[in-house]
Design a protein around this motif. Sequence first.
Motif, PDB file in Angstrom:
ATOM      1  N   PRO A  79       0.828  -1.229   0.000  1.00 38.37           N
ATOM      2  CA  PRO A  79       0.000   0.000   0.000  1.00 38.37           C
ATOM      3  C   PRO A  79       0.852   1.264   0.000  1.00 38.37           C
ATOM      4  O   PRO A  79       1.943   1.307   0.572  1.00 38.37           O
ATOM      5  CB  PRO A  79      -0.815  -0.132   1.297  1.00 38.37           C
ATOM      6  CG  PRO A  79      -0.760  -1.587   1.660  1.00 38.37           C
ATOM      7  CD  PRO A  79       0.571  -2.077   1.163  1.00 38.37           C
ATOM      8  N   ASN A  80       0.315   2.309  -0.659  1.00 41.16           N
ATOM      9  CA  ASN A  80       1.033   3.597  -0.696  1.00 41.16           C
ATOM     10  C   ASN A  80       1.182   4.189   0.698  1.00 41.16           C
ATOM     11  O   ASN A  80       2.168   4.876   0.987  1.00 41.16           O
ATOM     12  CB  ASN A  80       0.285   4.575  -1.613  1.00 41.16           C
ATOM     13  CG  ASN A  80       0.379   4.164  -3.072  1.00 41.16           C
ATOM     14  OD1 ASN A  80       1.383   3.597  -3.507  1.00 41.16           O
ATOM     15  ND2 ASN A  80      -0.669   4.443  -3.835  1.00 41.16           N
ATOM     16  N   ASP A  81       0.188   3.953   1.569  1.00 39.86           N
ATOM     17  CA  ASP A  81       0.275   4.478   2.931  1.00 39.86           C
ATOM     18  C   ASP A  81       1.498   3.929   3.649  1.00 39.86           C
ATOM     19  O   ASP A  81       2.171   4.661   4.400  1.00 39.86           O
ATOM     20  CB  ASP A  81      -0.991   4.120   3.715  1.00 39.86           C
ATOM     21  CG  ASP A  81      -2.220   4.829   3.165  1.00 39.86           C
ATOM     22  OD1 ASP A  81      -2.038   5.820   2.423  1.00 39.86           O
ATOM     23  OD2 ASP A  81      -3.347   4.389   3.458  1.00 39.86           O
ATOM     24  N   GLU A 138       4.620   6.112   5.125  1.00 42.91           N
ATOM     25  CA  GLU A 138       5.062   5.993   6.513  1.00 42.91           C
ATOM     26  C   GLU A 138       6.519   5.567   6.584  1.00 42.91           C
ATOM     27  O   GLU A 138       7.260   5.987   7.482  1.00 42.91           O
ATOM     28  CB  GLU A 138       4.186   4.993   7.248  1.00 42.91           C
ATOM     29  CG  GLU A 138       2.746   5.464   7.450  1.00 42.91           C
ATOM     30  CD  GLU A 138       1.907   4.431   8.164  1.00 42.91           C
ATOM     31  OE1 GLU A 138       2.470   3.367   8.530  1.00 42.91           O
ATOM     32  OE2 GLU A 138       0.695   4.665   8.350  1.00 42.91           O
ATOM     33  N   ALA A 139       6.945   4.743   5.645  1.00 41.83           N
ATOM     34  CA  ALA A 139       8.345   4.329   5.612  1.00 41.83           C
ATOM     35  C   ALA A 139       9.254   5.509   5.327  1.00 41.83           C
ATOM     36  O   ALA A 139      10.340   5.642   5.902  1.00 41.83           O
ATOM     37  CB  ALA A 139       8.540   3.233   4.573  1.00 41.83           C
ATOM     38  N   TRP A 140       8.809   6.408   4.420  1.00 37.54           N
ATOM     39  CA  TRP A 140       9.594   7.615   4.152  1.00 37.54           C
ATOM     40  C   TRP A 140       9.682   8.482   5.401  1.00 37.54           C
ATOM     41  O   TRP A 140      10.746   8.985   5.779  1.00 37.54           O
ATOM     42  CB  TRP A 140       8.955   8.409   3.012  1.00 37.54           C
ATOM     43  CG  TRP A 140       9.371   7.960   1.637  1.00 37.54           C
ATOM     44  CD1 TRP A 140       8.611   7.361   0.708  1.00 37.54           C
ATOM     45  CD2 TRP A 140      10.675   8.092   1.072  1.00 37.54           C
ATOM     46  NE1 TRP A 140       9.333   7.090  -0.430  1.00 37.54           N
ATOM     47  CE2 TRP A 140      10.616   7.536  -0.235  1.00 37.54           C
ATOM     48  CE3 TRP A 140      11.889   8.609   1.515  1.00 37.54           C
ATOM     49  CZ2 TRP A 140      11.703   7.483  -1.090  1.00 37.54           C
ATOM     50  CZ3 TRP A 140      12.981   8.568   0.657  1.00 37.54           C
ATOM     51  CH2 TRP A 140      12.890   7.996  -0.624  1.00 37.54           C
TER      52      TRP A 140
END
Length: 255
Positions: free
Chosen positions: A229-231, A235-237
């Motif tokens: 997922p893009n979310d 969040e990883a960024w």
Amino acid sequence: LLALVSLALGYGVFVLLRAYPLRALRLAKQELDMRQTVEGKLKNSLSVLEATLESTADGILVIDAQGGITAFNDRFLEMWQMPEQTKPDDSVEILTTIKHSVTNPDQFLARLRQLRNATPAAGDKDGFIDVLELTDGRAYEVISIAQRIEGCNTGWVMSFHDISERRRNEELLTREKQVLEMILAGEEVEKILGFLVLYLERQAREMLCAIFVPDSQGRLQRVAGTNIPNDFIDEAWQAGMLASLSESAESRHAG
């Protein structure tokens, strides 16, 4: 005269009564010695059979003509992750474990029913060969060979051989060939990478995969792996999980 006749008859009876018990005793001793010899050979044969069963790398399951479990080796319990204290009398638990561990339990149960009703020809030594797919991704090749006594089918010996590693290697070679064909056909890099991502996810099962490449500014961009997922990526960024990778990629790009 009567005394002599009585003495002769008495002696004859004494000899007969003495001879028969001694002869019966000798016959009983011979039979006992023969039985002990046979039991010794039987124990030796059983010891060799047990050692053979435990030394093989395959799981062995022995069933009788009615489909009841009569024996198995430790490797069989290990392959199906069953407790060491499992006994042949626990046939219901054994079959239930196998049924819940395979992707197609009806296939296994149908084969058991066929073995219970099968009457193979006396010269048929090939038996039956099946492949069981397990829910955890493993695969077992099962070879069922009939037991015969004087030409009569008395049961079956089922050998379970783990072919998971062989199948993974075969699939890897197949996917490598497909990737080479895509490269030779001039397919886009994104499409090739997407194909590799799907293969890795299928092999890892419960894991997701994505491939990132740096852009002209050195920032990582996802080019394959749409299942994440893009979310999660955002969040990883924010957590800095991808920032270090981006900086590393930027430094290599600059170099």
